[in-house]
Write an enzyme that holds these catalytic residues in place. Structure first.
Site, mmCIF file in Angstrom:
data_model
loop_
_atom_site.group_PDB
_atom_site.id
_atom_site.type_symbol
_atom_site.label_atom_id
_atom_site.label_comp_id
_atom_site.label_asym_id
_atom_site.label_seq_id
_atom_site.Cartn_x
_atom_site.Cartn_y
_atom_site.Cartn_z
ATOM 1 C CG ASP A 80 47.462 32.234 -8.963
ATOM 2 O OD1 ASP A 80 47.278 31.325 -8.530
ATOM 3 O OD2 ASP A 80 46.787 33.139 -8.888
ATOM 4 C CG HIS A 135 43.617 29.897 -8.231
ATOM 5 N ND1 HIS A 135 44.362 31.291 -8.346
ATOM 6 C CD2 HIS A 135 42.386 30.478 -7.660
ATOM 7 C CE1 HIS A 135 43.861 32.118 -7.932
ATOM 8 N NE2 HIS A 135 42.663 31.781 -7.332
ATOM 9 C CB SER A 452 40.809 34.361 -7.653
ATOM 10 O OG SER A 452 41.497 34.358 -6.421
#
Length: 660
Positions: A80, A135, A452
């Site tokens: 990621d 994220h 996600s």
């Protein structure tokens, strides 16, 4: 030419599979493609990145059964955008020594420290594995974060944040930067993660639909699968139009995003005392005070009507101290900059209400039209925005409107998505450097929505299953997750299985599925042989030379997949459809399973045999499912049924999907 390639080498892979990335001219690429020993040459591409309640909603809580001594040896690899190592979610409190099987390293960069929870870090972009947008931290903590009590965003949604395996370990592989996530970094991350010894990989990104022999996620995850490593992926956030799902390889667990039973309601009250139910995450308290209301169109005299209705930049003139009403779903900053005390927005998608720097509420079509009518008809319109309340959503789970839908455009007879997991308003760890809707305020935990967020939930469940069955193959773990899923309601999800796959993940059932559909790596390759993949392309995927033979070719319908799907056309609608499957007993030694069919009466389906009797664990039994060709003449769109094998305590469910 060879020296030219060596001079332009970007990255080499050799820990888990062999290859390299280099900057080449077209002629160099063509020459390299023809060299002996070179299986494939394909271009690098960029990919994009696509809780306090979610695991509890799925039934995985503090009282759920665990195997702590195995869970602590379970390692989740997160490919990621990095991680914020100081987050409490990655504290090693209560966690023992690093597993002996771990072969990785902590190479996170300057001022980056690992511990017994966050045991590994690598970066393939920038100069650090540190997360600068939130994220990566969010997905890592969702998959395997430690338990952290009292988490909220300014008091909203207060509770305990956790991952699927709170005692498990985290290894991060940073491949993403603001420009995107490059293919060579993704391949390198898979290469390292496999060699490092992870058990599960979660990768919440996609780059559209790409053939598996040139897709770094498909290639890397295939090699992971051969080592028993499960890979979960996001299907994308391209909305409810059919056929936009990505990450379609059959060895991947492709995850859709669904709601949980926690709903955030922010009511709006007009001057007549009428309350309209809205959505947002609003922690501001106006204490019921009513403020003047200004509609974007009438609060402007220097913009086009369209821009004014949306409260566009430079359009608002007289909104100081007022609550502004705008015809758009996401304009908060402009009214705030002009002195508004709140904003009421019009949304068609209420899946993911966000936060704002001032009080904000979003209204759906019906409520917004009613509120706007009041504003336009009242000589002195007033109103207020109430503080958010958390209520139980009895309609959950529903697939989010943004979650990409099937059918599978690469493998038409393989159902995608595979599974649905929570992906709406997920509260998890965040980077203090990440942007929020709270100007000037950095946060350690924040709400995010998307596939996600669903993807690491599935990874957490896969890791949980691995703690009970560490020796299971990747396909067995995937089968357990799919066949124990909650059946979802097609009346609430118009695209049915193309929206939610086999259903919503059910972790407590997945650890004890009874039967599994196992798939060997050769089966996947033999399936590709029956399609338009060349021997060279299949060899690229396999990492070794592979030759197709007519005897070994396997149709998509006969791949031992936990779901059964067939695309039919008018010309073939009179032919019977047959699925051949083999199940492996992973439940009680002596058991008998009986078949039960449910679903659309338009489909005439038979199962042979209708009873499967097992005398030992790991015994295999085969069966066929036949859909009568005569019933296919009535098919239009998607029609589905389901097959359940039950021994009285286990219900092994497979959707049967036929579509035109």
């Amino acid at each position: 030419m060879v020296s030219s390639v060596e001079d332009s080498l970007v990255r080499s892979y050799g820990r888990s599979f062999n290859g390299f990335t280099a900057k080449l001219t077209e002629s160099e690429r063509d020459n390299l493609s023809g060299m002996e020993g070179v299986v494939s040459v394909f271009p690098s591409t960029f990919y994009k990145l696509v809780t306090t309640r979610s695991y509890e909603f799925m039934g995985l809580g503090d009282k759920s059964k665990q195997v702590p001594e195995v869970e602590t040896n379970t390692i989740v690899g997160v490919i990621d955008g990095g991680i914020w190592p100081e987050s409490k979610s990655f504290s090693d409190e209560g966690i023992g020594p690093i597993p002996k099987k771990w072969k990785g390293t902590c190479a996170g960069g300057t001022n980056f420290t690992c511990n017994k929870k966050l045991i590994g870090a690598r970066h393939y972009v920038q100069d650090s594995a540190r997360d600068d947008d939130g994220h990566g931290s969010h997905t890592a903590s969702t998959a395997a974060g430690n338990k952290v009590k009292g988490v909220s965003v300014n008091g909203v949604a207060k509770g305990t944040a956790r991952g699927g395996v709170p005692l498990g370990r985290v290894a991060v592989y940073k491949v993403c930067e603001p420009a995107g996530c490059n293919a060579e970094g993704i391949l390198a991350a898979f290469d390292d993660a496999i060699a490092d010894g992870v058990d599960v990989i979660t990768i919440s990104m996609g780059g559209g639909v790409t053939k598996v022999d040139v897709d770094p996620i498909a290639i890397g995850s295939f090699h992971a699968m051969t080592k028993g490593i499960v890979t979960t992926v996001a299907v994308g956030n391209d909305g409810s139009k059919l056929g936009l799902a990505s990450n379609l390889a059959p060895w991947l667990i492709s995850v859709a995003a669904g709601t949980t039973d926690r709903r955030f309601v922010t009511d709006v009250v007009n001057g007549d005392g009428k309350t309209l139910h809205g959505r947002s995450i609003n922690d501001f308290d106006l204490k019921g005070k009513k403020y003047p209301l200004a509609y974007g169109k009438t609060a402007s005299n220097n913009c086009t009507e369209e821009l004014a209705r949306g409260c566009a930049s430079g359009c608002l003139n007289t909104v100081q101290g007022k609550i502004v009403v705008c015809d758009v779903p996401d304009n908060v900053m402009e009214p705030k900059s002009m002195g508004a005390v709140g904003v009421i927005l019009h949304v068609t998608d209420v899946d993911s209400p966000g936060l704002g720097p001032i009080p904000v509420a979003t209204l759906d079509d019906t409520n917004y039209d009613a509120f706007r009518s009041y504003v336009l008809s009242s000589p002195n319109p007033q109103g207020t925005i109430l503080k958010t309340e958390t209520v139980k959503d009895n309609n959950a789970p529903i697939v989010a409107s943004y979650s990409s839908r099937g059918p599978n455009t690469l493998f038409s007879d393989i159902l995608k998505p595979d599974i649905t997991a929570p992906g709406v308003n997920i509260l998890a760890a965040y980077s203090p450097l990440g942007q929020t809707a709270l100007p000037g305020q950095s946060v350690d935990y924040y709400f995010m929505s998307g596939t996600s967020m669903a993807c690491p939930h599935a990874a957490g469940v896969a890791a949980c299953v691995k703690t009970f069955h560490p020796d299971w193959s990747a396909s067995a773990v995937k089968s357990a997750i799919m066949t124990t899923a909650w059946a979802m309601n097609a009346s609430k999800n118009a695209e049915a299985e193309f929206a939610y796959g086999s259903g919503h993940v059910n972790p407590t059932a997945a650890v004890d599925p009874g039967l599994v559909y196992d798939i060997a790596k050769e089966d996947y390759l033999n399936m590709l042989c029956s399609l338009d993949y060349s021997a060279k392309g299949i060899s690229t995927l396999a990492g070794v030379d592979f030759t197709c033979s007519e005897k070994s070719k396997l149709t998509m319908r006969d791949l031992n997949y936990p779901s059964m799907t067939a695309k039919v056309s008018a010309s073939s609608s009179s032919s019977d459809i047959t699925f051949s499957r083999t199940v492996t007993n992973v439940g009680r030694n002596i058991s008998t399973y009986r078949a039960k069919l449910t679903g659309n009466p338009k489909l005439s389906i038979t199962v042979e045999p209708q009873t499967l009797s097992f005398k030992s664990s790991w015994e295999k039994k085969s069966f066929t499912v036949t859909v009568s060709g005569k019933s296919l003449a009535q098919i239009s769109g998607i029609v589905s049924a389901s097959l359940v094998w039950s021994d009285g305590s286990h219900n092994v469910r497979s959707p049967i999907v036929v579509y035109t």
